[in-house]
Scaffold this motif. Sequence first.
Motif, short mmCIF file in Angstrom:
data_model
loop_
_atom_site.label_atom_id
_atom_site.label_comp_id
_atom_site.label_asym_id
_atom_site.label_seq_id
_atom_site.Cartn_x
_atom_site.Cartn_y
_atom_site.Cartn_z
N GLU A 229 0.84 -1.21 0.00
CA GLU A 229 0.00 0.00 0.00
C GLU A 229 0.87 1.26 0.00
O GLU A 229 0.56 2.24 -0.69
N VAL A 230 1.95 1.22 0.77
CA VAL A 230 2.87 2.37 0.84
C VAL A 230 3.56 2.56 -0.51
O VAL A 230 3.68 3.69 -1.02
N ILE A 231 4.00 1.46 -1.12
CA ILE A 231 4.63 1.54 -2.45
C ILE A 231 3.66 2.15 -3.45
O ILE A 231 4.03 3.00 -4.27
N GLN B 119 -1.10 5.35 5.72
CA GLN B 119 -1.51 4.00 5.32
C GLN B 119 -2.84 3.71 6.02
O GLN B 119 -3.08 4.18 7.13
N THR B 120 -3.70 2.89 5.41
CA THR B 120 -5.05 2.69 5.96
C THR B 120 -5.10 1.64 7.06
O THR B 120 -6.12 1.51 7.74
N GLU C 119 -10.22 10.79 8.62
CA GLU C 119 -9.03 9.98 8.92
C GLU C 119 -8.77 8.93 7.84
O GLU C 119 -9.67 8.29 7.33
N ASP C 120 -7.49 8.77 7.50
CA ASP C 120 -7.11 7.82 6.46
C ASP C 120 -7.16 6.37 6.94
O ASP C 120 -7.41 5.45 6.14
N ALA D 38 -12.55 -0.23 9.02
CA ALA D 38 -12.44 -1.63 9.42
C ALA D 38 -11.25 -1.85 10.35
O ALA D 38 -11.34 -2.58 11.34
N THR D 39 -10.13 -1.21 10.03
CA THR D 39 -8.95 -1.29 10.90
C THR D 39 -9.29 -0.74 12.28
O THR D 39 -9.00 -1.36 13.31
N THR D 40 -9.92 0.42 12.30
CA THR D 40 -10.29 1.07 13.57
C THR D 40 -11.27 0.20 14.35
O THR D 40 -11.08 -0.04 15.56
N ASN D 41 -12.30 -0.31 13.69
CA ASN D 41 -13.32 -1.12 14.37
C ASN D 41 -12.73 -2.39 14.95
O ASN D 41 -13.09 -2.81 16.07
N ARG D 42 -11.83 -3.07 14.20
CA ARG D 42 -11.26 -4.31 14.70
C ARG D 42 -10.33 -4.04 15.89
O ARG D 42 -10.30 -4.82 16.84
#
Length: 315
Positions: free
Chosen positions: A132-134, A170-171, A198-199, A203-207
């Motif tokens: 993702e960063v690439i 990154q997300t 917010e980026d 789903a990342t935040t919720n988990r």
Amino acid sequence: MSDRPALTIRLAAPRGFCAGVDRAIQIVEEALKKWGAPVYVRHEIVHNAHVVSRLEAMGAVFVEELDECPTDRPVIFSAHGVPKSVPAEAASRQMIYVDATCPLVSKVHVEAERHSTEGREIVLIGHAGHPEVIGTMGQLPNGAITLIETVDDAERFVPKDPNNLAFVTQTTLSVDDTADIVAVLQSRFPAMSAPHKEDICYATTNRQDAVKVLAPGADLVLVIGARTSSNSVRLVEVALRAGAARAELIASAENIDWSWFDGVSTLGLTAGASAPEDLVQGVIDACRARFDVTMDSVETAKETVTFKLPRVLVD
């Protein structure tokens, strides 16, 4: 009465597949229906070996670079996003290509381009080498984006113009670690532009939020996910920080070391955003075979997000 030891499983909700992963997998499935096998996929469509194996069995061929693909077969770009040079190369080779980049990653790409167009120097908070960063850094010419991975990086960063900066992220990062990095940058550069929304993805935040609730008091937390999955690795870190006595990342039930369960009466269980639900069920079944299991759901949010498929697959 069971002679097996008692085990309470605290099951996180939300867990497992997010809308971006769901969409990316559907894109491969629909492409196979539309064009038949083989369909090529540049990089793992999502970071999960079980998902990749299932799609391979259906006729998907996974490669790392575009030059490994024949020009007469469709190619799909993974959910993590790709540098601009990749679709440009596919177009120059007159290939059929479908972009499965998660729309929330695409949002970060658009933000970075907007900041660049408006003349700002861009900082990307993320992990070096992650696809993702690439992909995000590859939206702009070399040197246009500076990668910051840690608080130390944020403290050492020297911009060209401290009054003309913006950051994107990154997300799939740790919400708390990212907040620490952002706090350093904003205290040093108060004029720095932040994302409108917010980026780090919902789903990342919720988990991570669910793990923060189930981890305190858990003797062991198991996170189902791949070592290459950023959001899964972060869940292990979040569990330990939130008070779990121990936390382990496993690909599936087959990777459980049952010695971890010595003295364990409460297990926290979750899955990263690219891990399918049948792997969760596999862990529960393996526990039921050894313990007298009581299930306890820890639900911190309901997810209703869905993303449309690309038009080329719908028409």
